[in-house]
Design an enzyme around this catalytic site. Sequence first.
Site, mmCIF file in Angstrom:
data_model
loop_
_atom_site.group_PDB
_atom_site.id
_atom_site.type_symbol
_atom_site.label_atom_id
_atom_site.label_comp_id
_atom_site.label_asym_id
_atom_site.label_seq_id
_atom_site.Cartn_x
_atom_site.Cartn_y
_atom_site.Cartn_z
ATOM 1 N N ILE A 20 21.152 6.678 12.425
ATOM 2 C CA ILE A 20 21.966 7.368 11.419
ATOM 3 C C ILE A 20 23.152 8.065 12.083
ATOM 4 O O ILE A 20 24.288 7.992 11.606
ATOM 5 C CB ILE A 20 21.104 8.375 10.615
ATOM 6 N N ASP A 38 23.619 13.182 23.087
ATOM 7 C CA ASP A 38 22.489 12.245 23.033
ATOM 8 C C ASP A 38 21.991 12.008 24.456
ATOM 9 O O ASP A 38 22.800 11.928 25.385
ATOM 10 C CB ASP A 38 22.978 10.916 22.418
ATOM 11 N N ASN A 39 20.687 11.891 24.631
ATOM 12 C CA ASN A 39 20.181 11.601 25.978
ATOM 13 C C ASN A 39 20.005 10.100 26.200
ATOM 14 O O ASN A 39 19.520 9.672 27.242
ATOM 15 C CB ASN A 39 18.858 12.344 26.250
ATOM 16 N N ASP A 58 19.704 16.156 27.444
ATOM 17 C CA ASP A 58 18.506 16.361 26.618
ATOM 18 C C ASP A 58 18.719 17.549 25.699
ATOM 19 O O ASP A 58 19.469 18.474 26.016
ATOM 20 C CB ASP A 58 17.300 16.671 27.517
ATOM 21 N N TYR A 145 5.124 15.423 12.557
ATOM 22 C CA TYR A 145 6.547 15.154 12.295
ATOM 23 C C TYR A 145 6.995 15.822 10.998
ATOM 24 O O TYR A 145 8.028 16.515 10.951
ATOM 25 C CB TYR A 145 6.756 13.629 12.217
ATOM 26 N N ILE A 204 3.000 -7.875 4.534
ATOM 27 C CA ILE A 204 2.829 -6.732 3.639
ATOM 28 C C ILE A 204 1.536 -6.019 3.997
ATOM 29 O O ILE A 204 0.465 -6.643 4.045
ATOM 30 C CB ILE A 204 2.755 -7.196 2.163
ATOM 31 N N ARG A 271 -1.951 0.398 5.735
ATOM 32 C CA ARG A 271 -1.767 1.427 6.760
ATOM 33 C C ARG A 271 -2.606 2.648 6.380
ATOM 34 O O ARG A 271 -2.573 3.083 5.229
ATOM 35 C CB ARG A 271 -0.293 1.805 6.807
HETATM 36 C C1 UD2 Z 1 9.062 6.836 6.023
HETATM 37 C C2 UD2 Z 1 9.832 7.218 7.259
HETATM 38 C C3 UD2 Z 1 9.092 8.288 8.005
HETATM 39 C C4 UD2 Z 1 8.750 9.452 7.121
HETATM 40 C C5 UD2 Z 1 7.999 8.957 5.898
HETATM 41 C C6 UD2 Z 1 7.780 10.094 4.914
HETATM 42 C C7 UD2 Z 1 11.026 5.209 7.963
HETATM 43 C C8 UD2 Z 1 11.090 4.093 8.941
HETATM 44 N N1 UD2 Z 1 9.987 6.061 8.117
HETATM 45 O O1 UD2 Z 1 7.846 6.221 6.391
HETATM 46 O O2 UD2 Z 1 9.912 8.773 9.053
HETATM 47 O O3 UD2 Z 1 9.928 10.116 6.745
HETATM 48 O O4 UD2 Z 1 8.760 7.951 5.217
HETATM 49 O O5 UD2 Z 1 6.967 9.711 3.896
HETATM 50 O O6 UD2 Z 1 11.863 5.372 7.121
HETATM 51 N N2 UD2 Z 1 5.048 -1.884 5.552
HETATM 52 C C9 UD2 Z 1 4.611 -3.180 5.367
HETATM 53 N N3 UD2 Z 1 4.774 -4.073 6.381
HETATM 54 C C10 UD2 Z 1 5.358 -3.737 7.570
HETATM 55 C C11 UD2 Z 1 5.818 -2.401 7.747
HETATM 56 C C12 UD2 Z 1 5.648 -1.506 6.718
HETATM 57 O O7 UD2 Z 1 4.086 -3.517 4.305
HETATM 58 O O8 UD2 Z 1 5.470 -4.623 8.446
HETATM 59 C C13 UD2 Z 1 4.867 -0.914 4.463
HETATM 60 C C14 UD2 Z 1 4.147 0.353 4.912
HETATM 61 O O9 UD2 Z 1 2.736 0.211 4.873
HETATM 62 C C15 UD2 Z 1 4.650 1.354 3.857
HETATM 63 C C16 UD2 Z 1 6.060 0.848 3.532
HETATM 64 O O10 UD2 Z 1 6.132 -0.495 4.007
HETATM 65 O O11 UD2 Z 1 3.863 1.285 2.700
HETATM 66 C C17 UD2 Z 1 7.168 1.649 4.179
HETATM 67 O O12 UD2 Z 1 6.894 1.781 5.562
HETATM 68 P P1 UD2 Z 1 7.947 2.379 6.594
HETATM 69 O O13 UD2 Z 1 7.287 2.470 7.906
HETATM 70 O O14 UD2 Z 1 9.241 1.644 6.526
HETATM 71 O O15 UD2 Z 1 8.275 3.830 6.005
HETATM 72 P P2 UD2 Z 1 7.313 5.024 5.513
HETATM 73 O O16 UD2 Z 1 7.613 5.238 4.071
HETATM 74 O O17 UD2 Z 1 5.904 4.811 5.907
#
Ligand code: UD2
Length: 310
Positions: A20, A38-39, A58, A145, A204, A271
């Site tokens: 970003i 940035d490091n 850092d 986080y 998925i 997940r």
């Molecule tokens: C996002 C943010 C995280 C945090 C979080 C807060 C990103 C990358 N991460 O996590 O930092 O802010 O929101 O709630 O934006 N999925 C699949 N297949 C894959 C990878 C992911 O189905 O190969 C699914 C995963 O299980 C989830 C969805 O896609 O249901 C989104 O996953 P993600 O890792 O892009 O983002 P998220 O919402 O877990």
Amino acid sequence: MSDGLQSIDNALVTGGAGFIGSNLAEYLVNFCTVTVYDNLSSGTRDHVPDEAKIVEADLNQTDQLTTAVKNADVVFHHAAQVSVAQSVEAPTSSHSVNLDPSLEILEAARSSGTRVVFASSAAIYGHPEYTPIDETHPKQPSSPYGLEKLTVDHYCKLYHDLYDVEAVALRYFNVYGPRQQGGDYSGVISIFRDQARTGDDITIEGDGEQTRDFIHVDDIVQANLLAATSDAAVGESFNIGTGDSITIRELAETIQAATETDSNIVHVDPREGDIEESRADITKAREDLGFEPEHAIQDGLDRYLSQESN
Ligand code: UD2
């Protein structure tokens, strides 16, 4: 937008070599002097625009960080340990990157009058009790986080209320776009895009019925500019998404169709602790900042998939 930016001579972008931050720096160099702090641990020098100055350090090099903040009119604080999974694995190191330096930035801004735009996250809300999620939604982060982001988000408000620091927190939903890094933190859109490009299965996790509010990084840049220039932003926090959501299955099918790939869509284990539904209520950002996302998911995906420098 450029009108408000005329009030900024010097901008500091921490994490300006990352996903970003580098998109933001690239936009800002058209209007003002930009310093990237940035490091280069996960970001890349190639992503930093030529016009920007780089401070390679850092976040815990406090003297350098403080000086950089004091020399800026606005600091966009994007440098962070960005992996939710890593924060669960190693909370103390995540804490030391995401918390103390953020407080140092606010402390420096307290004496210099620098505006602070902080990259907060939807992770502060944890598992939503309702959607769309507005800013008053209960905050129950489910990872270190999320708690770190929430703490700094609250510190921003407190520094405004106690010391008149011009601090703003932007709570990003699921951001995608060019330069999103691979590996641990690559969002699902870049993972599906890469799988489609290489012909691998599109994976998925779970049944694919979970929803997300995906926002293109170009809209995130616009939100940052509004936060940096609007009087109404000061001391406030704003959800930044599109206000719409789609299911992960729809996302997979859209990417499969748009890339005309031979990849199959497959289902793998869900997940652990995954969030079922996520969608931002962006009424506050719309009304107070004039924020209007330009890229609905279909249009944003088309843009992303056609962008070469990914
Ligand atoms: C996002 C943010 C995280 C945090 C979080 C807060 C990103 C990358 N991460 O996590 O930092 O802010 O929101 O709630 O934006 N999925 C699949 N297949 C894959 C990878 C992911 O189905 O190969 C699914 C995963 O299980 C989830 C969805 O896609 O249901 C989104 O996953 P993600 O890792 O892009 O983002 P998220 O919402 O877990």
